[in-house]
Scaffold this motif. Sequence first.
Motif, PDB file in Angstrom:
ATOM      1  N   SER A  36      -0.812   6.535   6.382  1.00 21.52           N
ATOM      2  CA  SER A  36      -0.882   5.520   5.384  1.00 21.52           C
ATOM      3  C   SER A  36      -1.241   4.225   5.852  1.00 21.52           C
ATOM      4  CB  SER A  36       0.362   5.517   4.418  1.00 21.52           C
ATOM      5  OG  SER A  36       1.507   5.136   5.490  1.00 21.52           O
TER       6      SER A  36
ATOM      7  N   SER B 230       0.755  -1.208  -0.122  1.00 19.21           N
ATOM      8  CA  SER B 230       0.074   0.056   0.045  1.00 19.21           C
ATOM      9  C   SER B 230       0.911   1.169   0.057  1.00 19.21           C
ATOM     10  CB  SER B 230      -1.062  -0.016   1.071  1.00 19.21           C
ATOM     11  OG  SER B 230      -0.255   0.002   2.409  1.00 19.21           O
ATOM     12  N   GLU B 231       1.986   1.244   0.745  1.00 19.93           N
ATOM     13  CA  GLU B 231       2.864   2.490   0.711  1.00 19.93           C
ATOM     14  C   GLU B 231       3.400   2.702  -0.662  1.00 19.93           C
ATOM     15  OE1 GLU B 231       4.846   2.127   4.995  1.00 19.93           O
ATOM     16  OE2 GLU B 231       5.981   1.266   3.288  1.00 19.93           O
TER      17      GLU B 231
ATOM     18  N   PHE C 164      -5.039   3.626   5.162  1.00 19.19           N
ATOM     19  CA  PHE C 164      -5.352   3.072   3.773  1.00 19.19           C
ATOM     20  C   PHE C 164      -4.734   1.383   3.516  1.00 19.19           C
ATOM     21  CE2 PHE C 164      -3.940   2.195  -0.776  1.00 19.19           C
ATOM     22  CZ  PHE C 164      -5.063   2.599  -1.190  1.00 19.19           C
ATOM     23  N   ASP C 165      -3.901   1.209   4.183  1.00 22.60           N
ATOM     24  CA  ASP C 165      -3.352  -0.376   4.211  1.00 22.60           C
ATOM     25  C   ASP C 165      -4.569  -1.198   4.807  1.00 22.60           C
ATOM     26  OD1 ASP C 165      -0.987  -2.305   3.781  1.00 22.60           O
ATOM     27  OD2 ASP C 165      -1.793  -2.551   5.691  1.00 22.60           O
TER      28      ASP C 165
ATOM     29  N   ILE D 181       4.800   9.223   0.575  1.00 19.33           N
ATOM     30  CA  ILE D 181       3.831   8.419   1.482  1.00 19.33           C
ATOM     31  C   ILE D 181       3.194   9.211   2.296  1.00 19.33           C
ATOM     32  CG2 ILE D 181       3.687   6.398   2.948  1.00 19.33           C
ATOM     33  CD1 ILE D 181       6.297   5.472   1.582  1.00 19.33           C
TER      34      ILE D 181
ATOM     35  N   PHE E 124      -7.234  11.086   1.490  1.00 23.48           N
ATOM     36  CA  PHE E 124      -5.766  10.751   0.932  1.00 23.48           C
ATOM     37  C   PHE E 124      -5.542  11.313  -0.523  1.00 23.48           C
ATOM     38  CE2 PHE E 124      -6.090   7.133   4.225  1.00 23.48           C
ATOM     39  CZ  PHE E 124      -4.830   7.524   4.786  1.00 23.48           C
TER      40      PHE E 124
ATOM     41  N   LEU F 258       0.623   4.652  -2.898  1.00 25.36           N
ATOM     42  CA  LEU F 258       0.398   5.958  -2.460  1.00 25.36           C
ATOM     43  C   LEU F 258       1.807   6.636  -3.067  1.00 25.36           C
ATOM     44  CD1 LEU F 258      -1.040   5.603   1.031  1.00 25.36           C
ATOM     45  CD2 LEU F 258      -2.139   6.107  -1.014  1.00 25.36           C
TER      46      LEU F 258
END
Length: 373
Positions: free
Chosen positions: A168, A153-154, A171-172, A164, A316, A157
């Motif tokens: 974050s 996920s990083e 989001f993960d 990042i 985000f 983004l």
Amino acid sequence: MKLDYDVKYGLEGVAVAISSISCVDGVKGELVYRGFKIEDLVENSNFEETAYLIWFGNLPNENELDFITSMLSKKRELPENIIYMMENFPKNAHPMEVLRSIVSILGMYSNNDNSTLEDAINLTAKIPTIIAYWYRIKNNLDLIHPRDDLKHSENFLYMLFGEIPEKSELFDKSLILHMEQGMNASTFAATVTASTLSDVYSIITTAIGTLKGPLHGGANERVLNMLDEIKTKEKVENYLNSLISRNKKIMGFGHRIYKTYDPRALILKKWLSNMNEKVKYFDIAVKVEEEVLKRFESKKIYPNVDFYSGILYNYFKIPKEFFTTIFAMARIVGWTAHAMEYCKNNRIFRPRTIYNGPKNLDYKKVKEVERNG
């Protein structure tokens, strides 16, 4: 014409497979992946670990987690020919159209002719790259190529924005919420394609095409459109009155399975409410929820995951038209897991229809056919 058969439109309540991947309890409002409650997974796990759990059936040890993390990080880049094609796509193409097309094209670069875990991992690694590259191309920005030192996920983004963002990890964790949900429409479509012993790329192209439909994916985008129209929480009551008077659907509410609060929506709401800053749309959404629960208390209409997920994605700075691709980026794990599980005891899907048309008509040549009016 009276039918002698009970036709279940939409296959509601019809079991089509036996699975150990997930359990959705709509009465209790519970979602379980391989025996683990979704609340425990989002609290303690991450994308790579949960993907391993869904694919393999158990949580990984340290070596197994290193394996799946390494496999995903090494397979992110796209072939140069595909990047060139994307750069020549119409800029107004919807991200889901691009995703569907590129996944299909990637099938020509694979040496496997059936459903394999290797291809599942390969596509899971590449889908974030497809999405991020299209975001950059669509906005006339230079591409940011994937890094293999970042988590799944990083890296996504980073490829979108070149950095990042803070929080974050939320989001993960949101990807975990969308990773699996039983035999929903896109998972069923994927499983039907898998039952023909087709390849993973065809299976996922089918699933993405199904998810693209407005009755399945994209509801979180329409939730944000609704909140944009409302503008302030003071206007919520009048807005809902107008919707209800016109028999219009209130976006983000209700679910085919959940008859109580969607546990994923509860988790998202908790995250948003615990932010130490004002999150756009959140106060309006809370007011909408309060009003809907009050007005439809007897009907038990509750928020679903789409009601709050779009607010998090917007936090985000992900554009609305990309929301459904994020759904696909997570759900591919569930799609491929169900496809591979079903094929272990495979039987091609072949439901029937009940014919209710005419019979015993006499054939007429073209010159003899007449139409009234």
